[in-house]
Design a protein around this motif. Structure first.
Motif, PDB file in Angstrom:
ATOM      1  N   ARG A   1       0.846  -1.197   0.000  1.00  0.00           N
ATOM      2  CA  ARG A   1       0.000   0.000   0.000  1.00  0.00           C
ATOM      3  C   ARG A   1       0.884   1.250   0.000  1.00  0.00           C
TER       4      ARG A   1
ATOM      5  N   ARG B   1      -6.938  -1.247 -13.447  1.00  0.00           N
ATOM      6  CA  ARG B   1      -7.940  -2.160 -12.889  1.00  0.00           C
ATOM      7  C   ARG B   1      -9.026  -2.451 -13.913  1.00  0.00           C
TER       8      ARG B   1
ATOM      9  N   ASN C   1      -6.500  -4.956  -7.458  1.00  0.00           N
ATOM     10  CA  ASN C   1      -6.733  -3.644  -6.863  1.00  0.00           C
ATOM     11  C   ASN C   1      -5.412  -2.901  -6.807  1.00  0.00           C
TER      12      ASN C   1
ATOM     13  N   PRO D   1      -4.150  -0.204  -4.386  1.00  0.00           N
ATOM     14  CA  PRO D   1      -4.332   0.695  -3.239  1.00  0.00           C
ATOM     15  C   PRO D   1      -3.158   1.676  -3.115  1.00  0.00           C
TER      16      PRO D   1
ATOM     17  N   ARG E   1      -6.464   3.411   3.487  1.00  0.00           N
ATOM     18  CA  ARG E   1      -7.153   2.118   3.617  1.00  0.00           C
ATOM     19  C   ARG E   1      -7.971   1.765   2.385  1.00  0.00           C
ATOM     20  N   SER E   2      -8.150   2.712   1.472  1.00  0.00           N
ATOM     21  CA  SER E   2      -8.952   2.464   0.273  1.00  0.00           C
ATOM     22  C   SER E   2      -8.240   1.457  -0.624  1.00  0.00           C
ATOM     23  N   GLU E   3      -8.999   0.669  -1.350  1.00  0.00           N
ATOM     24  CA  GLU E   3      -8.421  -0.323  -2.268  1.00  0.00           C
ATOM     25  C   GLU E   3      -8.144   0.288  -3.646  1.00  0.00           C
ATOM     26  N   ASP E   4      -8.444   1.560  -3.802  1.00  0.00           N
ATOM     27  CA  ASP E   4      -8.328   2.175  -5.128  1.00  0.00           C
ATOM     28  C   ASP E   4      -7.278   3.283  -5.149  1.00  0.00           C
TER      29      ASP E   4
ATOM     30  N   ALA F   1     -12.631  -0.810  -6.785  1.00  0.00           N
ATOM     31  CA  ALA F   1     -12.972  -1.903  -5.869  1.00  0.00           C
ATOM     32  C   ALA F   1     -14.233  -1.554  -5.093  1.00  0.00           C
TER      33      ALA F   1
END
Lengths: 324, 327
Positions: free
Chosen positions: A76, A102, A110, A112, A163-166, B318
């Protein structure tokens, strides 16, 4: 609730997330030993070491590219671009690679990544170092754009971003780093896509973000003296965007000024004005007014720079035009 | 010397790529494949020799001429062809196409359409290997054209600076689209560019799968052992134009014929037969088997459904929000 500066809130957010998750690491120019050109990573190398706080060469496209690769492998990364201006150097990695990967791989992975970068003008840094170009990124699908105006928002939104996956572009503002504000003691994760009413009002909505929120609050005080009760609404994230929040406010006040520091044409402000008129045409008592930068490269000379960049006076003038 | 079984495996993979690409060209001609389609015919020995030297969980990343590497990595020929046909069953659900084949389950992080764009990303994968102190390495494929791009140099600098386990493999086919390497690169011997970054550079005959494999095995061992990044220049030739729409007027026919005589597939066939590991008949039988596999892939792609309309809105993030595009 302790008071802290904007840059201190950012440091706290990164430190908390790095303590919590071993896969979070920072990389960027002068972020380690030097502590960050705007002190926004001060002390982090001392706590986390050079494995997790990595000084890099001056190679912005490379920095973002490495972050993409590291994220592909499940880390991350939180790369810092010393300023938003250098995002232009890294544009291909941000837009063609990070933001599209993605989707073009059919959702197989993903990414992040939180790209931090301070934008904005107002300190006489001239044409190449004064950009507010968040609109460019909102215009490109696949990347979240987060743009906090206060220390509390900066902390809560940076934690959510990490903390976002994007892929997130986290836009700070050079002139806000030393600004102070209350930041909650307890852990707060501010969700994306929720506008915040920074000042409630009944007669007019001013939509503004980043440093323009503070200009809007000054403008609201001046307008109050004229008997106009302005609401200041800060979307906080430009992608995703809280359209319901904006429409709810404007439907109540029936008048709206959109104020941004970036250039006027084809901007986020233009989009907000267009959608308000599409959605609330019959609720409006006046056309949506706009405040933005004059479309010239930002000049160096103090007086010219002040004329080029929008401020509270411009917002007051725009508000008075539609408030009659 | 490789075991005969491994030599046969390499032969099979090269032949699979060749036959699949022939079907790709055919399907493109029939209008079933659109966009830019860059064939790998002629260069099979590079992908097959190099990737076969890796472990299954090593990372591979690629440029836009990615068909060969996808198949050499063990990607499903059916999902490959379905992707080219733009079908829902494609490896990227039909959203990537020829230039963006990725198979994340096989640690194949696919193609980028931007020349040189994958180089810093390869270094980033290498950074993850070092960060986690795992035993993995990265293999990054690109063409000679990429070595003149800015990010190529940034990526190599990062890789050496941080001692990242990345093998950069330049497939030097001597042309960036239609411009010869002598008109685009200050140094036409690409492997020498490694010295600018203090890393070792190797040159291999990219038309000889056994040589590619042998050199890659050595380099893989060094890199996995912590020696830092390396650059390999594999000299090879694409038989077709740059893409399906390129008739190749910039190349002399004599040059093309010369390289076709160096074809890696008959070359290995000869080694196999001379070594007594195969017979002409057994190789013909293998060819028939692979032709059938390619035919099956085309049929699968043909019969697969188009992506559903709502797929347009899926896979970008996501986590989706109400302001994201939706039906």
């Amino acid at each position: 609730m302790p008071e802290m500066r904007y840059y201190e809130a950012l440091i706290e957010a990164m430190a908390e997330e790095m303590r919590r998750d071993e896969s979070v690491f920072l990389m960027g120019e002068d972020i380690g030993l030097f502590g960050g050109t705007f002190r926004a990573t001060e002390g982090l190398m001392a706590e986390f070491g050079s494995r997790r706080v990595r000084d890099t060469p001056i190679a912005e496209a490379g920095i973002v590219g490495l972050a993409v690769g590291a994220a592909m492998a499940g880390l991350r990364p939180v790369p810092e671009l010393m300023t938003m201006n250098f995002a232009i150097v890294a544009m291909d990695q941000i837009i063609n690679h990070a933001a599209k990967m993605r989707y073009m791989f059919g959702g197989q992975l993903n990414l992040p990544i939180t790209i931090r970068a301070p934008g904005g003008g107002g300190t006489q840094k001239g044409a190449q170092h004064s950009h507010s170009i968040e609109s460019w990124f909102v215009n490109s699908p696949g990347i979240r754009v987060v743009i906090p105006s206060t220390p509390a928002d900066a902390k809560g939104l940076l934690k959510t971003s990490i903390r976002s996956e994007d892929v997130v572009l986290f836009v700070e503002h050079e002139m806000l780093y030393s600004s102070k504000g209350q930041v909650p003691d307890e852990e707060v994760l501010i969700p994306f896509g929720r506008a915040d009413i920074k000042r409630p009002g009944t007669d007019l909505t001013i939509v503004a973000w980043s440093k323009m929120v503070h200009e809007a609050l000054h403008a609201a005080e001046a307008l109050a003296a004229e008997g106009i009760d302005a609401e200041v609404l800060d979307p906080r994230t430009l992608d995703p965007f809280d359209w319901d929040g904006v429409f709810e406010s404007v439907a109540r006040t029936r008048r709206c000024v959109v104020a941004e520091e970036g250039w006027r044409s084809v901007s986020v402000g233009a989009e907000i004005a267009a959608r308000i008129q599409e959605t609330l045409f019959h609720e409006l008592d006046a056309p949506v007014a706009r405040v933005a930068a004059v479309e010239v490269p930002t000049p160096y000379a103090r007086k010219l720079e002040q004329k080029a960049l929008p401020n509270a006076d411009d917002i007051v003038r725009a508000a008075l035009k539609i408030a009659v | 010397m490789l075991q005969s079984r491994e030599m046969l495996r390499l032969y099979r993979q090269m032949l699979l790529i060749r036959r699949m690409e022939e079907r790709v060209a055919e399907s493109y001609g029939e209008g079933k494949i659109g966009g830019f389609t860059h064939l790998y015919i002629g260069q099979e020995a590079v992908a097959v020799g190099a990737i076969s030297a890796l472990n299954f969980d090593d990372y591979v990343i690629d440029t836009y001429r990615d068909h060969g590497h996808f198949l050499a990595r063990g990607g499903d020929p059916k999902k490959f062809m379905a992707e080219l046909f733009g079908k829902q069953t494609g490896i990227c659900k039909g959203k990537g196409g020829s230039m963006h084949m990725a198979d994340v389950e096989r640690y194949f992080f696919g193609g980028t359409g931007i020349v040189g764009g994958s180089i810093p990303i390869a270094a980033g994968l290498g950074l993850a290997c070092n960060y986690r102190e795992d035993d993995r390495i990265v293999m990054s494929f690109f063409g000679d054209g990429a070595t003149n791009q800015g990010v190529w140099h940034e990526g190599l600098n990062f890789a050496k600076l941080w001692n990242l386990p990345v093998i950069f493999i330049c497939e030097n086919n001597f042309y960036g689209i239609g411009t010869g390497v002598q008109f685009s690169s200050s140094l036409t011997e690409v492997h020498k560019k490694a010295s600018g970054y203090g890393m070792p550079g190797y040159r291999v005959n990219g038309m000889d799968v056994l040589e590619v494999r042998r050199v890659c095995e050595e380099v893989v061992k060094l890199v996995r052992g912590g020696a830092g990044p390396a650059l390999i220049e594999a000299r090879c030739y694409r038989y077709q134009g740059h893409s399906m729409t390129d008739p190749g007027r910039y190349r002399a026919r004599a040059e093309e014929e010369l390289w076709r005589k160096r074809d890696p597939i008959p070359r290995l066939a000869k080694d196999l037969i001379d070594g007594g590991f195969a017979t002409e008949e057994s190789l013909l039988e293998l060819d028939r088997e692979i032709e059938a596999l390619a035919e099956e892939a085309v049929q699968y792609a043909d019969e697969s459904p188009d992506p559903a309309p709502e797929a347009l809105y899926e896979d970008m993030f996501a986590v989706r929000y109400p302001s994201d595009p939706h039906a």
